[in-house]
Design a protein around this motif. Sequence first.
Motif, PDB file in Angstrom:
ATOM      1  N   ALA A   5       0.827  -1.210   0.000  1.00 51.45           N
ATOM      2  CA  ALA A   5       0.000   0.000   0.000  1.00 51.45           C
ATOM      3  C   ALA A   5       0.859   1.256   0.000  1.00 51.45           C
ATOM      4  O   ALA A   5       0.514   2.260  -0.629  1.00 51.45           O
ATOM      5  CB  ALA A   5      -0.932  -0.005   1.211  1.00 51.45           C
ATOM      6  N   ILE A   6       1.973   1.212   0.699  1.00 55.22           N
ATOM      7  CA  ILE A   6       2.860   2.378   0.751  1.00 55.22           C
ATOM      8  C   ILE A   6       3.575   2.582  -0.584  1.00 55.22           C
ATOM      9  O   ILE A   6       3.695   3.705  -1.077  1.00 55.22           O
ATOM     10  CB  ILE A   6       3.879   2.223   1.889  1.00 55.22           C
ATOM     11  CG1 ILE A   6       3.157   2.313   3.245  1.00 55.22           C
ATOM     12  CG2 ILE A   6       4.961   3.301   1.812  1.00 55.22           C
ATOM     13  CD1 ILE A   6       4.041   2.062   4.441  1.00 55.22           C
ATOM     14  N   LYS A   7       4.026   1.501  -1.189  1.00 57.87           N
ATOM     15  CA  LYS A   7       4.755   1.597  -2.459  1.00 57.87           C
ATOM     16  C   LYS A   7       3.825   1.800  -3.646  1.00 57.87           C
ATOM     17  O   LYS A   7       4.175   2.462  -4.617  1.00 57.87           O
ATOM     18  CB  LYS A   7       5.560   0.323  -2.685  1.00 57.87           C
ATOM     19  CG  LYS A   7       6.746   0.162  -1.763  1.00 57.87           C
ATOM     20  CD  LYS A   7       7.378  -1.214  -1.894  1.00 57.87           C
ATOM     21  CE  LYS A   7       7.803  -1.536  -3.306  1.00 57.87           C
ATOM     22  NZ  LYS A   7       8.436  -2.870  -3.417  1.00 57.87           N
TER      23      LYS A   7
ATOM     24  N   ALA B 191       7.261   2.829 -10.406  1.00 62.14           N
ATOM     25  CA  ALA B 191       8.059   3.111  -9.222  1.00 62.14           C
ATOM     26  C   ALA B 191       8.224   1.838  -8.407  1.00 62.14           C
ATOM     27  O   ALA B 191       7.252   1.154  -8.101  1.00 62.14           O
ATOM     28  CB  ALA B 191       7.388   4.199  -8.385  1.00 62.14           C
ATOM     29  N   GLY B 192       9.473   1.499  -8.079  1.00 63.03           N
ATOM     30  CA  GLY B 192       9.733   0.326  -7.266  1.00 63.03           C
ATOM     31  C   GLY B 192       9.816  -0.980  -8.026  1.00 63.03           C
ATOM     32  O   GLY B 192      10.074  -2.030  -7.438  1.00 63.03           O
TER      33      GLY B 192
ATOM     34  N   ARG C  26       0.529   4.930  -1.449  1.00 60.02           N
ATOM     35  CA  ARG C  26      -0.346   5.441  -0.392  1.00 60.02           C
ATOM     36  C   ARG C  26      -1.765   5.691  -0.898  1.00 60.02           C
ATOM     37  O   ARG C  26      -2.480   6.554  -0.389  1.00 60.02           O
ATOM     38  CB  ARG C  26       0.245   6.701   0.252  1.00 60.02           C
ATOM     39  CG  ARG C  26       1.621   6.471   0.839  1.00 60.02           C
ATOM     40  CD  ARG C  26       2.254   7.720   1.406  1.00 60.02           C
ATOM     41  NE  ARG C  26       3.646   7.468   1.731  1.00 60.02           N
ATOM     42  CZ  ARG C  26       4.098   6.965   2.883  1.00 60.02           C
ATOM     43  NH1 ARG C  26       3.239   6.701   3.847  1.00 60.02           N
ATOM     44  NH2 ARG C  26       5.378   6.748   3.075  1.00 60.02           N
ATOM     45  N   GLY C  27      -2.145   4.953  -1.927  1.00 58.14           N
ATOM     46  CA  GLY C  27      -3.493   5.086  -2.460  1.00 58.14           C
ATOM     47  C   GLY C  27      -3.780   6.436  -3.071  1.00 58.14           C
ATOM     48  O   GLY C  27      -4.931   6.792  -3.317  1.00 58.14           O
ATOM     49  N   GLY C  28      -2.715   7.210  -3.328  1.00 57.76           N
ATOM     50  CA  GLY C  28      -2.908   8.561  -3.866  1.00 57.76           C
ATOM     51  C   GLY C  28      -2.931   9.621  -2.789  1.00 57.76           C
ATOM     52  O   GLY C  28      -2.920  10.808  -3.083  1.00 57.76           O
ATOM     53  N   GLY C  29      -2.935   9.208  -1.515  1.00 59.25           N
ATOM     54  CA  GLY C  29      -2.916  10.170  -0.406  1.00 59.25           C
ATOM     55  C   GLY C  29      -1.482  10.440   0.004  1.00 59.25           C
ATOM     56  O   GLY C  29      -0.983   9.867   0.982  1.00 59.25           O
ATOM     57  N   ALA C  30      -0.797  11.303  -0.735  1.00 59.59           N
ATOM     58  CA  ALA C  30       0.631  11.524  -0.514  1.00 59.59           C
ATOM     59  C   ALA C  30       0.938  12.051   0.880  1.00 59.59           C
ATOM     60  O   ALA C  30       2.064  11.907   1.366  1.00 59.59           O
ATOM     61  CB  ALA C  30       1.176  12.496  -1.567  1.00 59.59           C
TER      62      ALA C  30
ATOM     63  N   ALA D 116       3.477   5.635 -11.555  1.00 57.65           N
ATOM     64  CA  ALA D 116       2.740   4.821 -10.580  1.00 57.65           C
ATOM     65  C   ALA D 116       2.037   3.656 -11.266  1.00 57.65           C
ATOM     66  O   ALA D 116       1.934   2.558 -10.713  1.00 57.65           O
ATOM     67  CB  ALA D 116       1.729   5.676  -9.827  1.00 57.65           C
ATOM     68  N   ALA D 117       1.532   3.887 -12.487  1.00 56.92           N
ATOM     69  CA  ALA D 117       0.754   2.853 -13.180  1.00 56.92           C
ATOM     70  C   ALA D 117       1.439   2.320 -14.441  1.00 56.92           C
ATOM     71  O   ALA D 117       0.919   1.419 -15.084  1.00 56.92           O
ATOM     72  CB  ALA D 117      -0.616   3.414 -13.549  1.00 56.92           C
TER      73      ALA D 117
END
Length: 265
Positions: free
Chosen positions: A129-131, A211-212, A139-143, A202-203
């Motif tokens: 969820a964090i990555k 990312a990651g 973070r689900g878009g909640g930076a 991200a996507a």
Amino acid sequence: MSQNEHAGEHESPIKTPKQLIFTVLLAFLVPILLIVMLSQFIANIRSVDMDSAAMSPNAVATRLKPVGDLAFAEAGASATAGPRSGEEIYKAVCSACHATGAANAPKFGDKDRWAPLLKEGQKLLVETAIKGVRAMPPRGGGADLSDLEVERAVVYIANAAGAKFKEPTAAVTQDKAAVAAPAAAGANGKKIYETTCLACHAAGVAGAPKAGDKPAWAARLAAGMNALYANALKGKGAMPAKGGNTALADADVKAAVDYLAALAK
């Protein structure tokens, strides 16, 4: 000057009996109305309890504040209220996808969809969820969410699907190296990533390495940081120069590259 002209200068504006009556009535009514209105105004003032809480200096000052001031005060109060609960985070951030199943997100409370995910365990789900994973951004878009708030949201969603995860009460105790860039990347690189680069990385939009995603970044990292900096600054493939934000300073772009590179190491 004739006598008629001289007499005309002193003629009264009241020329008929009706005009006379109307003038007399106004002369009586206007003062009476003024007296009545003044007496009501004084009575209203006397009826106000000046000792009541509503008339205290603080209460009066609050009512006189601009709407914007009140709104900022409320926002400041919520900002200092401490970490939010898992339910609050879910409603504010996660429900956008998990309530409806948007972008193939497992729906809230869908035990069948969540069953294989829950087997991964609390720690791994929190790290994911964090990555971020697939269409879900970090973070689900909640930076602005802290690690603690992310874990609380994960626990809330997972437990609604049948898990028995433990509600965190302190800072998340996880391997930071697995989910966050080292301190050398700096908070600024993370901020630039979240405001500029996240939309594609991200996507994996337009072939951008996620990312990651270590395999996707391996060849790029092998080329060296200078090559990565040059690609980010000048643009490459579908990526425009500076990720499309030409207002960024070169140092900010490099900080974002450092952050992404650290995530993939």
